[in-house]
Design a protein around this motif. Structure first.
Motif, PDB file in Angstrom:
ATOM      1  N   ASP A  61      24.273  31.845  69.131  1.00 24.66           N
ATOM      2  CA  ASP A  61      24.861  32.392  70.353  1.00 24.66           C
ATOM      3  C   ASP A  61      23.808  33.062  71.222  1.00 24.66           C
ATOM      4  N   LEU A  62      22.833  33.745  70.601  1.00 21.67           N
ATOM      5  CA  LEU A  62      21.769  34.384  71.373  1.00 21.67           C
ATOM      6  C   LEU A  62      20.977  33.356  72.166  1.00 21.67           C
ATOM      7  N   ILE A  63      20.625  32.237  71.549  1.00 21.79           N
ATOM      8  CA  ILE A  63      19.830  31.208  72.239  1.00 21.79           C
ATOM      9  C   ILE A  63      20.642  30.561  73.356  1.00 21.79           C
ATOM     10  N   HIS A  64      21.961  30.500  73.185  1.00 23.36           N
ATOM     11  CA  HIS A  64      22.815  29.901  74.208  1.00 23.36           C
ATOM     12  C   HIS A  64      23.363  30.932  75.181  1.00 23.36           C
ATOM     13  N   GLY A  65      22.772  32.124  75.220  1.00 20.54           N
ATOM     14  CA  GLY A  65      23.088  33.087  76.270  1.00 20.54           C
ATOM     15  C   GLY A  65      24.215  34.040  75.963  1.00 20.54           C
ATOM     16  N   ARG A  66      24.603  34.218  74.691  1.00 19.13           N
ATOM     17  CA  ARG A  66      25.693  35.136  74.354  1.00 19.13           C
ATOM     18  C   ARG A  66      25.162  36.266  73.477  1.00 19.13           C
ATOM     19  N   ASN A  67      25.806  37.415  73.580  1.00 17.13           N
ATOM     20  CA  ASN A  67      25.365  38.609  72.875  1.00 17.13           C
ATOM     21  C   ASN A  67      25.980  38.660  71.479  1.00 17.13           C
ATOM     22  N   GLY A  68      25.379  39.490  70.655  1.00 16.23           N
ATOM     23  CA  GLY A  68      25.867  39.647  69.290  1.00 16.23           C
ATOM     24  C   GLY A  68      25.484  41.000  68.729  1.00 16.23           C
ATOM     25  N   LEU A  69      26.312  41.494  67.802  1.00 15.62           N
ATOM     26  CA  LEU A  69      26.079  42.777  67.139  1.00 15.62           C
ATOM     27  C   LEU A  69      26.319  42.579  65.648  1.00 15.62           C
ATOM     28  N   LEU A  70      25.329  42.959  64.849  1.00 14.44           N
ATOM     29  CA  LEU A  70      25.426  42.854  63.392  1.00 14.44           C
ATOM     30  C   LEU A  70      24.976  44.182  62.801  1.00 14.44           C
ATOM     31  N   PHE A  71      25.845  44.790  62.001  1.00 13.21           N
ATOM     32  CA  PHE A  71      25.440  46.048  61.370  1.00 13.21           C
ATOM     33  C   PHE A  71      25.901  46.055  59.927  1.00 13.21           C
ATOM     34  N   THR A  72      25.122  46.781  59.129  1.00 18.31           N
ATOM     35  CA  THR A  72      25.437  46.953  57.713  1.00 18.31           C
ATOM     36  C   THR A  72      26.051  48.325  57.507  1.00 18.31           C
ATOM     37  N   TYR A  73      27.032  48.391  56.602  1.00 19.04           N
ATOM     38  CA  TYR A  73      27.802  49.613  56.391  1.00 19.04           C
ATOM     39  C   TYR A  73      28.052  49.777  54.900  1.00 19.04           C
ATOM     40  N   GLY A  74      27.948  51.022  54.433  1.00 18.34           N
ATOM     41  CA  GLY A  74      28.201  51.268  53.019  1.00 18.34           C
ATOM     42  C   GLY A  74      27.732  52.641  52.592  1.00 18.34           C
ATOM     43  N   VAL A  75      27.937  52.889  51.306  1.00 16.82           N
ATOM     44  CA  VAL A  75      27.524  54.163  50.723  1.00 16.82           C
ATOM     45  C   VAL A  75      26.013  54.157  50.559  1.00 16.82           C
ATOM     46  N   THR A  76      25.429  55.330  50.499  1.00 23.58           N
ATOM     47  CA  THR A  76      23.991  55.414  50.292  1.00 23.58           C
ATOM     48  C   THR A  76      23.612  54.776  48.948  1.00 23.58           C
ATOM     49  N   GLY A  77      22.530  53.992  48.980  1.00 22.05           N
ATOM     50  CA  GLY A  77      22.073  53.307  47.782  1.00 22.05           C
ATOM     51  C   GLY A  77      22.835  52.033  47.463  1.00 22.05           C
ATOM     52  N   SER A  78      23.575  51.476  48.450  1.00 17.54           N
ATOM     53  CA  SER A  78      24.348  50.256  48.193  1.00 17.54           C
ATOM     54  C   SER A  78      23.621  48.985  48.593  1.00 17.54           C
ATOM     55  N   GLY A  79      22.396  49.082  49.132  1.00 18.50           N
ATOM     56  CA  GLY A  79      21.613  47.891  49.442  1.00 18.50           C
ATOM     57  C   GLY A  79      21.675  47.472  50.894  1.00 18.50           C
ATOM     58  N   LYS A  80      21.914  48.403  51.816  1.00 20.10           N
ATOM     59  CA  LYS A  80      22.000  48.038  53.236  1.00 20.10           C
ATOM     60  C   LYS A  80      20.628  47.661  53.793  1.00 20.10           C
ATOM     61  N   THR A  81      19.630  48.484  53.535  1.00 15.75           N
ATOM     62  CA  THR A  81      18.290  48.204  54.070  1.00 15.75           C
ATOM     63  C   THR A  81      17.724  46.929  53.468  1.00 15.75           C
ATOM     64  N   PHE A  82      17.968  46.685  52.184  1.00  7.93           N
ATOM     65  CA  PHE A  82      17.499  45.441  51.578  1.00  7.93           C
ATOM     66  C   PHE A  82      18.189  44.238  52.218  1.00  7.93           C
ATOM     67  N   THR A  83      19.465  44.361  52.512  1.00  2.00           N
ATOM     68  CA  THR A  83      20.174  43.260  53.163  1.00  2.00           C
ATOM     69  C   THR A  83      19.629  42.998  54.554  1.00  2.00           C
ATOM     70  N   MET A  84      19.271  44.054  55.279  1.00  2.00           N
ATOM     71  CA  MET A  84      18.809  43.879  56.649  1.00  2.00           C
ATOM     72  C   MET A  84      17.332  43.495  56.705  1.00  2.00           C
ATOM     73  N   THR A  85      16.485  44.153  55.906  1.00  6.20           N
ATOM     74  CA  THR A  85      15.037  43.913  55.992  1.00  6.20           C
ATOM     75  C   THR A  85      14.553  42.979  54.891  1.00  6.20           C
ATOM     76  N   GLY A  86      14.923  43.226  53.670  1.00  7.53           N
ATOM     77  CA  GLY A  86      14.469  42.400  52.561  1.00  7.53           C
ATOM     78  C   GLY A  86      13.169  42.896  51.972  1.00  7.53           C
ATOM     79  N   SER A  87      12.523  42.013  51.241  1.00  8.50           N
ATOM     80  CA  SER A  87      11.254  42.317  50.585  1.00  8.50           C
ATOM     81  C   SER A  87      10.390  41.058  50.631  1.00  8.50           C
ATOM     82  N   PRO A  88       9.088  41.151  50.321  1.00  7.34           N
ATOM     83  CA  PRO A  88       8.231  39.947  50.318  1.00  7.34           C
ATOM     84  C   PRO A  88       8.807  38.854  49.422  1.00  7.34           C
ATOM     85  N   GLY A  89       8.959  37.687  50.003  1.00  8.65           N
ATOM     86  CA  GLY A  89       9.560  36.561  49.286  1.00  8.65           C
ATOM     87  C   GLY A  89      11.065  36.516  49.375  1.00  8.65           C
ATOM     88  N   GLN A  90      11.684  37.615  49.781  1.00  6.85           N
ATOM     89  CA  GLN A  90      13.137  37.679  49.925  1.00  6.85           C
ATOM     90  C   GLN A  90      13.460  38.362  51.256  1.00  6.85           C
TER      91      GLN A  90
END
Length: 873
Positions: free
Chosen positions: A98-127
């Protein structure tokens, strides 16, 4: 127009094409694997869209102590074995398309602390997470069609400007020479090993349907919301080791399209995924993190990476970008890593960490409140104001919930038992968020140029280069190379060394060589002139074709303008008709409601009319019955009064006759006395005996009349009344109850009750002394006679100490008198006249007289006295 003073009119909001189609917020769930030290699991993945929560041991959810298992459904559930690539393919890949075809988008991660939000959004080397994979897919799709750096230029009002390549080149030189402006990292620089090899080459994605006739540029900005303040993580500050300057917070503003943006935020233009991720990692190092009891690197702020994609169409030749700001389309994708909700009792936070946790929880609570109000407005039809401004997070992204793009949320959960209560709240919020619908964004209009312009321009350049190369070399070579090529084509010069002043061979040979060269040069000039003329003619032909094409394009543009005017007029007319139609529909609704009200009133009035008619009919029938009854009563009353009048006249006549009879009797007695006194010394002769009474004549035998006057008492012999012994006589003691209204009929035989107490009204004292009770009751019989009833009873003592009467017998006393005919005297028959001794009184005609007391107001039949008349001896 009326000249009125007023406030400055507010700038009207731009008309955005409305979309009736709505999509629910896409909510996904990702379950983190359990740690080594965690043994008990409270989450179970049932299917690809459902999870089930189990209450951990020792946690009672109900008052009765029973365990309660709850299930929650999502658009898709990702278990512990899911890879980052599969997660990106289902969640973020559609948003990048949708972004490439001119439409906007919003994606956010939500959860308790230590539930893996940052890993889901950023990841790690190789993942690599969602963020690096999104950047990689963007540049894999638009890589060949990127514009040169600084061709697109951001302004300070959330807009985008376009400048030509010359201005872009000057801008690049100015920025490279300006030391104060930081240089953007290049892809050729050494990449940080912490972010190296985030994505494998075989895991690369590419969007389909990319517009090849447009040029693209990517801008990246990275901010964080810390304690409800916005900070730019890419802002370069002068570091002072002695007195460091704190970072300046940014403010939110609204652009001309009513979209929210961070004013003064630095937007970096990037040309590759590695460069973009390098910029992100530079800001990531500035993000606020802290070590807590639950997470070694706990995010203390909400981070937002904003990816802006600017695209503009190429001109008609397909060579340069169209220099029209209105044709620039800007779409953006916001990747939000929300800080986790936490309880300070579990994290062991103190001081600053408590304030950070409070601000994090408050911002998440505001987000939850906005979602609840949106859900209530959509499901219940209310129009409550959504409190976007209560938090910077909701205020920044309010346009997405109002229909500016797709919204997706990844709920990260930790299955360990310690997070059960917080996870339960997260599940409820996710379940509520899925019920919110967001308007589907509309596609941007097409510019109207012929597609395939870039490809045709490249093909034309290649063909022109090939033609020129056939005729005299490639056009892209430098001038020295061309000259050396021409020099090599000329014949070589002979040796011009002169060893002898009388040498006549070297110079002529050199002159001949130069002449040959001159001849060849002339030939080349002629050939070049021919080629130039031919090229000129070709260029003229191309110019004429171009002019004709321009004329044709101008003509077509004129037609398009006319068509656009017609379309605009049609749109205006359609809007007018739609507005009129809505107005008519509104009027129809009002009329329908009014008609319904009138119908209801008509039904109620008709019902009331029917009720009143029925009531009137009943009243009329009652009136007729009352008239008939009253007529009968009047008739009966009239008949009674007529009889009463006749009775009174007859009674009056009888009374007068009785008075006359009394006078006559007195006169006869007086005459007899006088006669006796005149007879000397002798006894009067006894009256002659009559063996039988003289029968009265027919005229004298009148019908018996009742009279109320007392009968005259004869003076000759007094009659002693005889008493009839009542059958009720006995040894008991009686209560003789005679009402005061009882009449003395004067009959010879009277009921006599010995050993009785006579009362006019019974009393408890009288009843207590007696054993029997008798009530004397008088009433008029059917034949007009007064009859007396003796109602007898026994006095019974009651349990409460009182007396009661039980009636056992009724004795009726009725008198009948027969008239004895009186014989007429012989002298009467002979002479036909009457003597003084003859008596023709009412005694022979009436034995009972009825009397109405004078001044009585009673009707007929009341207060009658029956008096027995004594016969004349």
């Amino acid at each position: 127009m009326n000249n009125r003073k007023g406030k400055t009119p507010r700038r009207p909001a731009p008309k955005k094409p409305s979309s009736n189609q709505k999509d629910p917020v896409g909510v996904y769930c990702r379950v983190r694997p359990l740690g080594v030290e965690d043994e008990e699991c409270c989450i179970e993945v049932i299917s690809s869209s459902t999870i089930q929560l189990h209450a951990p041991e020792g946690f009672k959810t109900n008052r009765n102590g029973e365990y309660k298992e709850t299930q929650y459904s999502f658009k898709k559930v990702f278990g512990v074995s899911i890879s980052q690539m599969e997660l990106f393919e289902h969640v973020a890949k559609p948003l990048v398309d949708d972004l490439i075809h001119g439409r906007n988008g919003l994606l956010f991660t939500y959860g308790v602390t230590g539930s893996g939000k940052t890993f889901t959004m950023t990841g790690s080397p190789g993942q690599g997470g969602l963020l690096p994979r999104s950047l990689d897919m963007i540049f894999n799709s638009i890589g060949p069609y990127q514009a040169k750096r600084y061709v697109f230029k951001t302004d300070d009002k959330n807009g985008m400007e376009v400048q030509n390549e010359v201005d872009a080149l000057l801008e690049r030189q100015r920025r490279e020479n300006n030391v104060s402006v930081p240089k953007t990292p290049s892809s050729r620089q050494k990449i940080d090993p912490e972010i190296a090899d985030m994505i494998k080459p075989e895991e690369a994605y590419k969007a389909d349907g990319v517009d090849e006739d447009s040029s693209y540029s990517v801008f990246v900005s990275y901010i964080e919301i810390y304690n409800n303040y916005i900070y730019d993580l890419l802002e370069e500050t002068q570091e002072d080791a002695i007195k460091p300057k704190p970072p300046q917070s940014k403010i939110l503003r609204e652009d001309q399209n009513h979209n929210m943006y961070v004013a003064g935020c630095m937007e970096v233009e990037v040309k590759s995924a590695e460069e973009a991720f390098q910029v992100f990692w530079r800001g990531q190092k500035k993000r606020k993190v802290a070590n807590t009891r639950l997470n070694r690197e706990s995010s203390r702020s909400h981070s937002v990476l904003i990816i802006k994609l600017a695209q503009a169409p190429l001109d008609a030749d397909g060579d340069n970008i169209l220099q029209d700001k209105s044709q620039v389309a800007v779409s953006q994708l916001c990747l939000v890593d929300l800080a986790g909700s936490e309880r300070t009792g579990r994290t062991g936070a103190e001081g600053t960490r408590i304030r950070e946790a409070g601000n994090i929880n408050q911002s998440l609570l505001n987000l939850r409140t906005c979602i609840e109000v949106l859900r209530e407005n959509q499901m219940c039809g209310t129009n409550r104001m959504v409190p976007y401004r209560d938090s910077k997070v909701t205020h920044l992204f309010k346009n997405y919930f109002d229909g500016e793009g797709k919204v997706r949320m990844v709920v990260c959960v930790n299955p360990k038992a310690d997070d059960y209560e917080e996870t339960l709240l997260v599940m409820r919020f996710a379940e509520m968020t899925q019920e919110v619908e967001v308007a589907r964004p509309v596609d941007r209009p097409i510019c109207g140029f012929t597609p395939g312009r870039r490809h045709r321009n490249q093909a034309f350049k290649e063909e022109l280069s090939r033609k020129l190369e056939e005729r005299g070399g490639p056009i892209d070579r430098d001038m020295p190379s061309v000259i050396s090529h021409l020099v090599h084509n000329l014949p070589p010069l002979p040796s011009s060394e002169l060893t002898d002043p009388h040498d006549d061979i070297t110079l002529p040979r050199l002159i001949e060589a130069l002449q040959n060269r001159h001849t060849i040069r002339q030939m080349m000039i002629e050939e070049y002139s021919k080629a130039a003329d031919m090229m000129k003619s070709m260029l003229q032909q191309l110019d004429s074709n171009l002019v004709s094409n321009d004329n044709f394009i101008h003509e077509q543009n004129g037609k398009l303008v006319e068509k656009d005017k017609i379309i605009q007029n049609n749109k205006t007319e359609i809007e007018r008709l739609e507005k009129r139609s809505r107005m008519q529909e509104h009027k129809i609704d009002i009329l329908q409601k009014t008609t319904k009200i009138y119908e209801d009133d008509k039904r109620s009035l008709r019902h009331e009319l029917e009720t009143r008619e029925q009531r009137l009919q009943r009243e009329l029938s009652d009136k007729r019955r009352m008239e008939q009854r009253m007529h009968g009563v009047v008739t009966d009353t009239q008949y009674k009064w007529e009889k009463e009048c006749d009775r009174r006249v007859n009674a009056m006549q009888l009374e007068m006759q009785n008075k006359l009879w009394v006078k006559d009797e007195k006169l006869k007695q007086l005459k007899a006395i006088v006669t006796e006194s005149k007879t000397p010394g002798g006894r009067p002769d006894p009256p002659p005996r009559q063996t039988q009474p003289i029968r009265p004549s027919r005229e004298e035998r009148l019908p018996a009349k009742r009279s109320a006057s007392p009968s005259p008492v004869p003076t000759t012999t007094p009659v002693r009344p005889l008493h009839r012994r009542s059958r009720s006589a006995g040894g008991e003691k009686w209560v003789d109850h005679k009402p005061s209204s009882s009449m003395d009929l004067g009959t010879v035989l009277q009921p006599v009750i010995p050993n009785s107490i006579q009362v006019s009204a019974p009393s408890e004292k009288a009843l207590s002394k007696c054993d029997r009770y008798v009530l004397t009751h008088q009433e008029v019989a059917s034949d007009g006679e007064i009859q007396t009833k003796l109602i007898k009873g026994e006095v019974i003592k009651t349990r409460g100490g009182g007396q009661a009467v039980q009636f056992t017998d009724i004795e009726t006393l009725k008198q009948e008198l027969t008239t004895v005919p009186r014989k007429r005297k012989s002298s009467e028959g002979k002479n036909g006249g009457r003597t003084d001794g003859d008596w023709t009184d009412v005694e022979t005609r009436c034995s009972v007289a009825m009397e109405m007391r004078a001044g009585s107001n009673m009707g007929p039949g009341y207060e009658h006295h029956g008096i027995t008349k004594r016969r004349k001896p």
